[in-house]
Structure formats: structure tokens, C-alpha cells
Design a protein around this motif. Structure first.
Motif, mmCIF file in Angstrom:
data_model
loop_
_atom_site.group_PDB
_atom_site.id
_atom_site.type_symbol
_atom_site.label_atom_id
_atom_site.label_comp_id
_atom_site.label_asym_id
_atom_site.label_seq_id
_atom_site.Cartn_x
_atom_site.Cartn_y
_atom_site.Cartn_z
ATOM 1 N N ASP A 75 5.735 -4.201 13.223
ATOM 2 C CA ASP A 75 6.684 -3.360 12.488
ATOM 3 C C ASP A 75 8.040 -3.579 13.133
ATOM 4 O O ASP A 75 8.290 -3.157 14.265
ATOM 5 C CB ASP A 75 6.271 -1.890 12.567
ATOM 6 C CG ASP A 75 7.221 -0.981 11.809
ATOM 7 O OD1 ASP A 75 8.005 -1.505 10.989
ATOM 8 O OD2 ASP A 75 7.199 0.241 12.044
ATOM 9 N N TRP A 76 8.951 -4.259 12.397
ATOM 10 C CA TRP A 76 10.224 -4.660 12.981
ATOM 11 C C TRP A 76 11.333 -4.441 11.971
ATOM 12 O O TRP A 76 11.301 -4.987 10.860
ATOM 13 C CB TRP A 76 10.151 -6.130 13.405
ATOM 14 C CG TRP A 76 11.339 -6.599 14.161
ATOM 15 C CD1 TRP A 76 12.129 -5.867 15.001
ATOM 16 C CD2 TRP A 76 11.895 -7.920 14.147
ATOM 17 N NE1 TRP A 76 13.127 -6.648 15.521
ATOM 18 C CE2 TRP A 76 13.001 -7.917 15.027
ATOM 19 C CE3 TRP A 76 11.544 -9.108 13.522
ATOM 20 C CZ2 TRP A 76 13.778 -9.035 15.257
ATOM 21 C CZ3 TRP A 76 12.308 -10.228 13.740
ATOM 22 C CH2 TRP A 76 13.402 -10.205 14.611
ATOM 23 N N SER A 77 12.305 -3.656 12.353
ATOM 24 C CA SER A 77 13.431 -3.355 11.474
ATOM 25 C C SER A 77 14.725 -4.007 11.940
ATOM 26 O O SER A 77 15.796 -3.667 11.432
ATOM 27 C CB SER A 77 13.638 -1.840 11.396
ATOM 28 O OG SER A 77 13.986 -1.319 12.667
ATOM 29 N N ASN B 121 0.262 -4.162 7.866
ATOM 30 C CA ASN B 121 1.121 -4.625 6.768
ATOM 31 C C ASN B 121 0.297 -5.088 5.580
ATOM 32 O O ASN B 121 0.687 -4.862 4.424
ATOM 33 C CB ASN B 121 2.016 -5.764 7.251
ATOM 34 C CG ASN B 121 3.161 -5.284 8.116
ATOM 35 O OD1 ASN B 121 3.722 -4.221 7.865
ATOM 36 N ND2 ASN B 121 3.505 -6.052 9.136
ATOM 37 N N THR C 142 -1.051 -2.028 3.793
ATOM 38 C CA THR C 142 0.001 -1.455 2.956
ATOM 39 C C THR C 142 0.178 -2.258 1.679
ATOM 40 O O THR C 142 0.412 -1.704 0.596
ATOM 41 C CB THR C 142 1.326 -1.412 3.734
ATOM 42 O OG1 THR C 142 1.147 -0.682 4.941
ATOM 43 C CG2 THR C 142 2.424 -0.782 2.905
ATOM 44 N N ASP D 124 0.327 -1.340 -2.502
ATOM 45 C CA ASP D 124 1.716 -1.433 -2.942
ATOM 46 C C ASP D 124 1.758 -1.877 -4.403
ATOM 47 O O ASP D 124 1.441 -3.024 -4.738
ATOM 48 C CB ASP D 124 2.475 -2.421 -2.053
ATOM 49 C CG ASP D 124 3.963 -2.440 -2.343
ATOM 50 O OD1 ASP D 124 4.393 -1.765 -3.303
ATOM 51 O OD2 ASP D 124 4.705 -3.132 -1.627
ATOM 52 N N ASN E 15 12.463 -6.772 0.822
ATOM 53 C CA ASN E 15 11.841 -6.065 1.937
ATOM 54 C C ASN E 15 12.425 -6.493 3.281
ATOM 55 O O ASN E 15 12.626 -5.657 4.165
ATOM 56 C CB ASN E 15 10.328 -6.303 1.934
ATOM 57 C CG ASN E 15 9.592 -5.371 1.004
ATOM 58 O OD1 ASN E 15 9.268 -4.243 1.349
ATOM 59 N ND2 ASN E 15 9.341 -5.832 -0.211
ATOM 60 N N ALA E 16 12.699 -7.781 3.419
ATOM 61 C CA ALA E 16 13.154 -8.288 4.702
ATOM 62 C C ALA E 16 14.631 -8.008 4.948
ATOM 63 O O ALA E 16 15.012 -7.598 6.055
ATOM 64 C CB ALA E 16 12.878 -9.790 4.798
ATOM 65 N N PHE F 198 15.633 -3.753 2.807
ATOM 66 C CA PHE F 198 14.985 -2.604 3.440
ATOM 67 C C PHE F 198 14.734 -2.822 4.932
ATOM 68 O O PHE F 198 14.272 -1.912 5.613
ATOM 69 C CB PHE F 198 13.661 -2.298 2.738
ATOM 70 C CG PHE F 198 13.771 -2.195 1.243
ATOM 71 C CD1 PHE F 198 14.796 -1.473 0.660
ATOM 72 C CD2 PHE F 198 12.854 -2.819 0.421
ATOM 73 C CE1 PHE F 198 14.906 -1.374 -0.717
ATOM 74 C CE2 PHE F 198 12.958 -2.733 -0.959
ATOM 75 C CZ PHE F 198 13.992 -2.005 -1.531
ATOM 76 N N LYS G 249 12.445 -4.452 6.463
ATOM 77 C CA LYS G 249 11.033 -4.446 6.859
ATOM 78 C C LYS G 249 10.614 -5.890 7.107
ATOM 79 O O LYS G 249 9.931 -6.518 6.298
ATOM 80 C CB LYS G 249 10.178 -3.820 5.762
ATOM 81 C CG LYS G 249 10.517 -2.365 5.457
ATOM 82 C CD LYS G 249 9.638 -1.838 4.332
ATOM 83 C CE LYS G 249 9.969 -0.389 4.012
ATOM 84 N NZ LYS G 249 9.122 0.126 2.872
ATOM 85 N N TYR H 291 6.760 -6.621 7.170
ATOM 86 C CA TYR H 291 6.152 -6.585 5.843
ATOM 87 C C TYR H 291 6.599 -7.778 5.011
ATOM 88 O O TYR H 291 5.809 -8.371 4.265
ATOM 89 C CB TYR H 291 6.516 -5.282 5.146
ATOM 90 C CG TYR H 291 5.729 -5.015 3.884
ATOM 91 C CD1 TYR H 291 4.341 -5.046 3.891
ATOM 92 C CD2 TYR H 291 6.380 -4.740 2.692
ATOM 93 C CE1 TYR H 291 3.619 -4.797 2.733
ATOM 94 C CE2 TYR H 291 5.678 -4.491 1.532
ATOM 95 C CZ TYR H 291 4.288 -4.531 1.559
ATOM 96 O OH TYR H 291 3.568 -4.305 0.408
#
Length: 321
Positions: free
Chosen positions: A66-68, A80, A83, A87, A278-279, A282, A284, A287
Motif C-alpha cells: 500500500d503506497w501513496s 490489492n 480489493t 471492485d 489509480n496510480a 488517486f 494508489k 493497486y
């Protein structure tokens, strides 16, 4: 004679010494050539490691995290992918990718084949027409999509303006959930059909005329010549075009991002655009990497299936060989 005999017994004959010197020189030359070759390959190898191998390995790592980007990656295992199963937008984007790929690719190859047949003639100005049909291929996708976005405008777009001349009320195109994906497919085929046409045209020009003459002598009709001569001889070209087109269609991104940005109502959000959102929207990253891994597996499976099927319809091997 005795001295030569003694030198031969001691392994120090002049010929043996010359051969040994030659071998040493040859070995040294080979070593120098090998070193020079590796030095020439070194820049490309460094580029491959830095810009391809390392990102691929890093992507396989971050898809388990999990990397933001704001903090260090946190290892979460297969969370991931769990999820992803629940999704709804993932399944929607995956369906959009399959819809786009398996409509755009067969349609484009079909049109490209008939264009190649039409342009495989000896007539005045044929080079001009070949160039005209291939020009969209070398046009930047961003530029082409920007022009087509204006063409698709419901009120001021060129297509609906022409349809009004015939009393037809044109659709909203990229602003309609039913017409958005067909609109992207039309634009993509307009731009990319030249590549498939060129490959198939080269294949057509490689078919010996003697085959058609022999078929005509045997009384084969035009359709029979196409079925039993043209299509089998074009199978390697078809195979190449199908494989590359499928891979390119699953990786399509620019036209979706410029034309529709995934809308309306996610009707044109392919998996590539969903990965990007997503990358980089957001943030994420984990993900997004997991979604990219799924896309990689899908492309790999489809390519392997194509190679397996090609053993029979391209290379002529039986299933048990």
C-alpha cells in the motif's frame, strides 16, 4: 635429424611452437573482440536494466504493498487483488478493454485486407493512394484524437453537420454511453489501419503470380483463388498483424484519455486508463501495479493462445506434433 627428433620428443619443435603462438594470439584476439563487443552492448544493457528490468521488478514488489507516494510502501500481501475482485469499476474497465479489442481489431484487419487488395494493382497514381491511406499511421495519436474530438461534437461537429444535409439527426457520439466506444473504435481504426494494410500489402506482393496462373488454368474462380491461394499464403502476415494488433489494443490509452477521459459514466474507461487513474490520480500505486499485473497476464495468455493456434493455421503443424 637427431636434434629435430629430440626437439620433437621434448615438445619444442618449431612447428609446435608456431602453432602454440598462433593459438595464444588467436585466443587473445577473441578475448579482445569479446570485450569490445560487450563494451558496445553496455549502454543498451544499462538502459534495459535501468528503464525496463528494474521498473518491472519494482512493479511486482509494489503490487504487494500500500503506497501513496507520500510515505514508505507498506507490505499488505495479496490485499490489492482481494480489493480488485470486489471492485465494480475494475470489472467495468476490463469489459471495456475486451469490448474495444475484440471489435476494433477484427474490424480493422478486415478493412485493411480489402484495402490491401485494392491497392495491390499496377495503375497510375497507386503510390499516391497508398501514401494517403498510410499517413494517419504516422500522425500523433494525441493530435488525431484532438481533431476527432471536434469532429464528434454534437452541435458543431463535421459528422453531424453532414448528416443534417440528409435530414438525419446525428447522435451525441462521445457524449453518449452507447456511441462513445464505437466512436473511439472508428477513430482508432482510421489512424491505425494503415499499418495492417501495409503488412498485408507486402504479403500480397510476395505471392508468386505462378500460383494464380496455375489456379486459373485449373478453372478456379476469383473467390476460389482468394480462398485457396491468397488467404493461405497471407497467413504469416495475418498472424503478425493479429498478434501485434491485439497487444496494441489492450494497451490503448491516448485516444481514450483525449477523446472521452473514460466517460461518459465510465463507458470508455479501459483497463489502461483505470491503471493510470489509480496510480497517478488517486495515488494508489500498489493497486495500480496490481491492475497492471493483471493486464500483463491477460496479454501474455492471449499471445500464447495465438502462438498455439498458429502452429496449425500458419505453420501447418498437426496438434500431435
Amino acid at each position: 635429424m637427431a636434434a629435430a627428433y629430440r626437439s620433437g620428443r621434448d615438445g619444442q619443435s618449431p612447428w609446435a611452437a608456431k602453432i602454440r603462438e598462433f593459438r595464444l594470439a588467436f585466443t587473445g584476439l577473441r578475448r579482445e573482440e569479446s570485450i569490445a563487443g560487450y563494451l558496445f552492448l553496455l549502454p543498451n544493457l544499462i538502459g534495459f536494466i535501468v528503464f525496463m528490468l528494474f521498473p518491472i521488478l519494482f512493479a511486482f514488489y509494489i503490487m504487494l504493498t500500500d503506497w501513496s507516494l507520500a510515505s514508505a510502501p507498506t507490505f499488505i500481501g495479496l490485499e490489492n487483488f482481494e480489493t480488485m475482485i470486489n471492485d465494480r469499476l475494475f470489472w467495468k474497465s476490463l469489459g471495456n478493454s475486451f469490448y474495444y479489442t475484440f471489435v476494433a481489431v477484427p474490424t480493422g484487419i478486415f478493412i485493411a485486407f480489402w484495402l490491401a487488395l485494392a491497392l495491390n494493382r499496377k495503375m497510375r497514381g497507386i503510390i499516391f493512394f497508398r501514401t494517403v491511406y498510410f499517413l494517419p499511421q504516422i500522425t500523433l495519436t494525441v493530435a488525431a484524437a484532438t481533431i476527432w474530438r471536434w469532429i464528434y461534437q454534437p452541435e458543431i461537429g463535421m459528422i453531424n453537420h453532414v448528416l443534417e444535409w440528409f435530414g438525419i439527426d446525428g447522435p451525441k457520439w462521445i457524449h453518449d454511453t452507447k456511441w462513445a466506444m464505437p466512436s473511439v473504435i472508428i477513430m482508432s481504426n482510421w489512424q491505425g489501419i494503415g499499418f495492417a494494410m501495409l503488412i498485408l500489402l507486402a504479403g500480397l506482393q510476395g505471392i508468386p503470380e505462378e500460383y494464380y496462373e496455375a489456379a486459373s488454368i485449373d478453372g478456379a474462380s476469383g473467390w476460389q483463388r482468394m480462398r485457396y491461394v491468397t488467404l493461405p499464403m497471407l497467413s504469416p502476415a495475418f498472424f503478425f498483424v493479429i498478434v501485434t494488433s491485439l497487444i496494441g489494443a489492450f494497451q490503448a490509452f491516448d485516444q481514450f484519455y483525449i477523446l472521452t477521459e473514460g466517460g461518459p459514466a465510465h463507458a470508455t474507461t479501459p483497463l489502461t486508463l483505470y491503471i493510470f487513474q489509480n496510480a497517478f490520480t488517486f495515488f494508489k500505486m500498489g493497486y495500480g501495479a496490481a491492475l497492471a499485473a493483471v493486464l500483463f497476464v491477460i496479454i501474455l495468455i492471449i499471445t500464447i493462445i495465438q502462438w498455439h493456434l498458429a502452429r496449425r493455421w500458419v505453420f501447418g503443424f498437426d496438434e500431435d506434433e
